[in-house]
Design a protein around this motif. Structure first.
Motif, PDB file in Angstrom:
ATOM      1  N   PHE A 116       0.832  -1.206   0.000  1.00 64.03           N
ATOM      2  CA  PHE A 116       0.000   0.000   0.000  1.00 64.03           C
ATOM      3  C   PHE A 116       0.866   1.256   0.000  1.00 64.03           C
ATOM      4  CE2 PHE A 116      -3.687   2.465   0.588  1.00 64.03           C
ATOM      5  CZ  PHE A 116      -3.370   3.484   1.477  1.00 64.03           C
ATOM      6  N   ASP A 117       2.029   1.207   0.675  1.00 65.42           N
ATOM      7  CA  ASP A 117       2.927   2.363   0.670  1.00 65.42           C
ATOM      8  C   ASP A 117       3.389   2.688  -0.741  1.00 65.42           C
ATOM      9  OD1 ASP A 117       4.481   1.427   3.830  1.00 65.42           O
ATOM     10  OD2 ASP A 117       2.654   2.555   3.371  1.00 65.42           O
ATOM     11  N   VAL A 119       1.706   2.168  -3.486  1.00 67.43           N
ATOM     12  CA  VAL A 119       0.596   2.801  -4.196  1.00 67.43           C
ATOM     13  C   VAL A 119       0.487   4.275  -3.790  1.00 67.43           C
ATOM     14  CG1 VAL A 119      -1.903   2.795  -4.533  1.00 67.43           C
ATOM     15  CG2 VAL A 119      -0.656   0.628  -4.431  1.00 67.43           C
TER      16      VAL A 119
END
Length: 766
Positions: A116-117, A119
């Motif tokens: 997620f980081d 993204v």
């Protein structure tokens, strides 16, 4: 366009300079965007990425951005010189240096965090790409380099993590950004080329005009019996844009007709010239439109027939001059006389002329015409808050929307300020006027985007039908104005048709206004006082002063009729001062500590020196300041919150208390309660009546106001209490004071004084 190839022509080198000179304007915004993205990235990966990497990465970003900004600054004045290909390469290298730290972050930092980081980091980079596409669109190569380097890094990262959909999304975003940048750049280049062409043509025309002025513009001309040129003077030949020998023996009309000679579609002035030559009659200062080597011109020609010694006609001789400049000036003056310079719409003069023509057409063909008067709602607030420049841009957009609505049957114009008009030539269809009026309201009520401000206004329309509602321009415009006034009076945003009763209302309003101007001098105004009691002890704690008007001419005039009239005409200011003085004079006769509450209008409060008026009323009457309560409504803060707040703070500094009336019925904002220390919040009678009917909304509002007032150490007054059950209900809900017919109707000053004395010994009877 991309700068990969060295242009061969100097004009394109200059345009290349214009491309890169425009980049410096957005340099600060780009630096701010990169700084913000850097801070977010550090916050995102702090504690996840080794501190050494972050400490090394931040200087890389800073140096890259500093270098890019330095190069942009060096190119800020490139449009005043020729830009070299090496400067283009240097700029491209600077952009690459700014992009590489972000590519490194996408490939390096993301391995230490969760997917997620990665993204989130890509979203930050995508924001920078989008900003580059917007701010650096004039030179697309910069966006290409930044987008391709960072996009490639993102694609590699998502591909290694098998995020195929994200790979496709990144590729699509990069492609779209690059393609859009090329499109915008192409438009920029086309505009610059067109501008350069216009400037070049303007320079040529300027040189020709200067040469005409230096060599004088007047010239001689001569034709034979067949109207062919004879003995052409050099100046005449120069005016034609031909050599003197070349024009000898050619038809005069053919020379000045230009391309129209082949089609035979001559200008009317040329037909007139040809007829005069044919009839062999003298003419003087004949204005003729010609088409010669320098283009379409206007000549002023004079001529007289020539005859020989025997009296035989042998031709024409005359003089001429180029009066194109004077003609254009006259046309411009005529345009300015009939068109509004700001909006380009017809002005009041042309609107009245069009309406006059529409009335004549209606009378001739037994049809109907219509006149619509349009006034913008809330436009003054835009002018006051954002300035007249924004207001002018809004008026220009309003005119564009009106022009889009108009057909051949409608003519839109601007009367002045924020008033517009529409003349409908044929309004035989009874519903057409109403439909067009609502189209205008809908179109003008759509949002306006001006200098990054999204603004909303509305429109009110009044209409009159001719000749039914008036057989003259003046009468039709006046009746449409009366209908517009009715539409504005009913809240705006609607269309109102003229009705004969509007005349009677306007006349009544005029007479009322005239009588109201002298009401104070004639002692026609008087004060009534309504008691306000303590909710628990039911003893009188204050009286609200209410002005009444017993007119010698009109009898008793209801407050809801003359107070709005006083507000509109600003008569409320002297009337309000009289009420303040008279209320203090009566209140000083009451036992201490009974207060008097005086309503203050927005016009009165915003008047300079309002606090001085309060001081005079207190000193003249001898009433202590703590026994005067000033009541205001929330609407005063909408007009000019700063002046209103300053005036109320000055009054509070005297020792007077401030009550907020009609809370919750209009522009309610907790910001007012935070900004000013009100002593009392008055709950509107509509909520009290609703609570008496068990309305859950009204009950909830009263409970909320009471709780809020207690927490802010303010008292609450419930208005409109009419019976014992309502009084008990309000008391149980926690209101501290009650006002209403149950405890007393508005009464003369003498009765109020009696009740005030009686309140010292017991309750006020219902």
């Amino acid at each position: 366009m991309l700068g990969l190839k060295q242009p061969a022509q100097g004009s394109y080198l200059h345009i290349r300079a214009l491309q890169y000179a425009a980049l410096y304007k957005g340099s600060r915004i780009r630096l701010a965007g990169h700084a913000l993205a850097t801070l977010i990235t550090v916050g995102l990966f702090f504690g996840k990425v080794p501190t050494f990497f972050l400490a090394a990465w931040i200087p890389l970003v800073s140096v890259g951005q500093w270098n890019a900004a330095r190069i942009d600054r060096a190119l800020a004045k490139a449009d005043h010189r020729i830009m070299t290909h090496s400067e283009v390469r240097r700029h491209s290298g600077g952009v690459a240096g700014a992009a590489l730290p972000w590519a490194f972050a996408l490939l390096g930092f993301t391995w230490f965090g969760d997917p997620f980081d990665g993204v989130v980091l890509w979203c930050l980079v995508a924001m920078l790409i989008a900003g580059s596409a917007l701010l650096m669109s004039s030179a697309p190569m910069a966006t290409f380099i930044f987008a391709l380097l960072t996009g490639a890094a993102a694609i590699v990262y998502f591909a290694l993590h098998l995020q195929i959909y994200l790979v496709a999304g990144v590729a699509g975003f990069v492609f779209t950004s690059c393609y859009g940048t090329i499109h915008v750049s192409r438009t920029f280049l086309a505009a610059q080329i067109a501008e350069a062409g216009v400037a070049e043509k303007a320079e040529v025309v300027s040189l020709l005009l200067r040469e005409f002025e230096e060599n004088e513009a007047d010239w001689l001309w001569q034709v034979d019996t067949n109207r062919r040129i004879r003995s052409a003077s050099p100046r005449f030949a120069y005016a034609l844009g031909r050599d003197a020998g070349e024009i000898e023996g050619i038809s005069f009309i053919k020379l000045v007709a230009g391309s129209a000679w082949d089609s035979g579609q001559f200008a009317p002035s040329l037909h007139d010239l040809a007829e005069r030559l044919k009839r062999r009659e003298s003419f003087s200062n004949l204005l003729v439109q010609v088409e010669v080597g320098s283009g379409r011109r206007w000549w002023e020609i004079s001529g007289t027939p020539m005859r020989d010694d025997k009296g035989n006609f042998v031709g024409f001789r005359g003089v001429g001059s180029d009066v194109t400049e004077q003609r254009e000036s006259s046309e411009k003056i005529a345009y300015l006389a009939r068109y509004d310079t700001l909006t380009g719409l017809p002005n009041r003069l042309m609107v009245t002329e069009s309406l006059k023509e529409a009335l004549r057409y209606s009378e001739q063909w037994r049809t109907r015409c219509a006149f619509l008067m349009i006034d913008l709602d809330r436009f003054k607030a835009v002018n006051d808050s954002l300035g007249h420049q924004i207001g002018d841009q809004m008026l220009a957009q309003v005119s564009q929307r009106l022009e889009l609505l108009a057909t051949e049957n409608e003519m839109c114009g601007r009367l002045g300020g924020d008033e517009f008009a529409v003349v409908i030539r044929d309004a035989s269809d009874r519903g057409a006027v109403d439909r067009f009026a609502h189209k205008v309201i809908d179109a003008l009520s759509q949002p306006y985007v001006i200098e990054n401000n999204t603004l909303y206004i509305g429109a009110s329309v009044g209409s009159a039908i001719g000749p039914r509602d008036g057989d003259s321009v003046e009468m039709l415009m006046r009746n449409a104005d009366l209908a517009l006034y009715r539409a504005k009076d009913e809240g705006g945003g609607d269309h109102c048709k003229f009705e004969p009763t509007l005349h009677a209302e306007a006349e009544e309003r005029r007479k009322l206004e005239s009588a109201l101007r002298f009401a104070t001098a004639k002692d026609e105004l008087l004060l009534n006082f309504q008691p306000v009691v303590d909710a628990n002890s039911e003893q009188v704690v204050s009286f609200e002063a209410l002005v009444r008007w017993q007119s010698e001419e009109h009898g008793f005039v209801r407050p809801d009729k003359f107070i709005p009239l006083a507000e509109d005409t600003r008569l409320i200011v002297p009337i309000g001062e009289w009420v303040l003085r008279e209320a203090c004079r009566q209140a000083v006769l009451w036992p201490d500590p009974i207060k008097v509450a005086v309503n203050v209008s927005g016009e009165q409060l915003l008047e300079p020196g309002f606090a001085s008026c309060v001081v005079r009323a207190l000193s003249d009457s001898g009433l202590p300041a703590q026994r005067l309560e000033v009541e205001v409504t929330e609407s005063i803060f909408v007009r000019d919150a700063q002046i209103a707040r300053q005036a109320l703070e000055e009054v509070m500094a005297l020792g007077c208390s401030i009550a907020l009336d009609d809370f919750g019925t209009g522009y309610s904002s907790l910001g007012y309660l935070r900004a000013l220390r009100f002593s009392t919040i008055k709950v509107d009678r509509s909520f009290v009546q609703g609570a008496a009917q068990k309305s859950p909304e009204s009950l909830a509002i009263i409970n909320a106001v009471v709780a809020m007032a207690k927490s802010l150490d303010m008292t609450t007054t419930a208005e409109g209490v009419e019976d014992a059950q309502q009084a008990a209900m309000i008391r149980d809900m926690g209101c501290t004071k009650i006002q209403g017919f149950y405890f007393g109707r508005p009464m003369p000053a003498a009765e109020a004084a009696v009740i005030a004395e009686r309140s010292k010994t017991g309750r006020v009877a219902a």
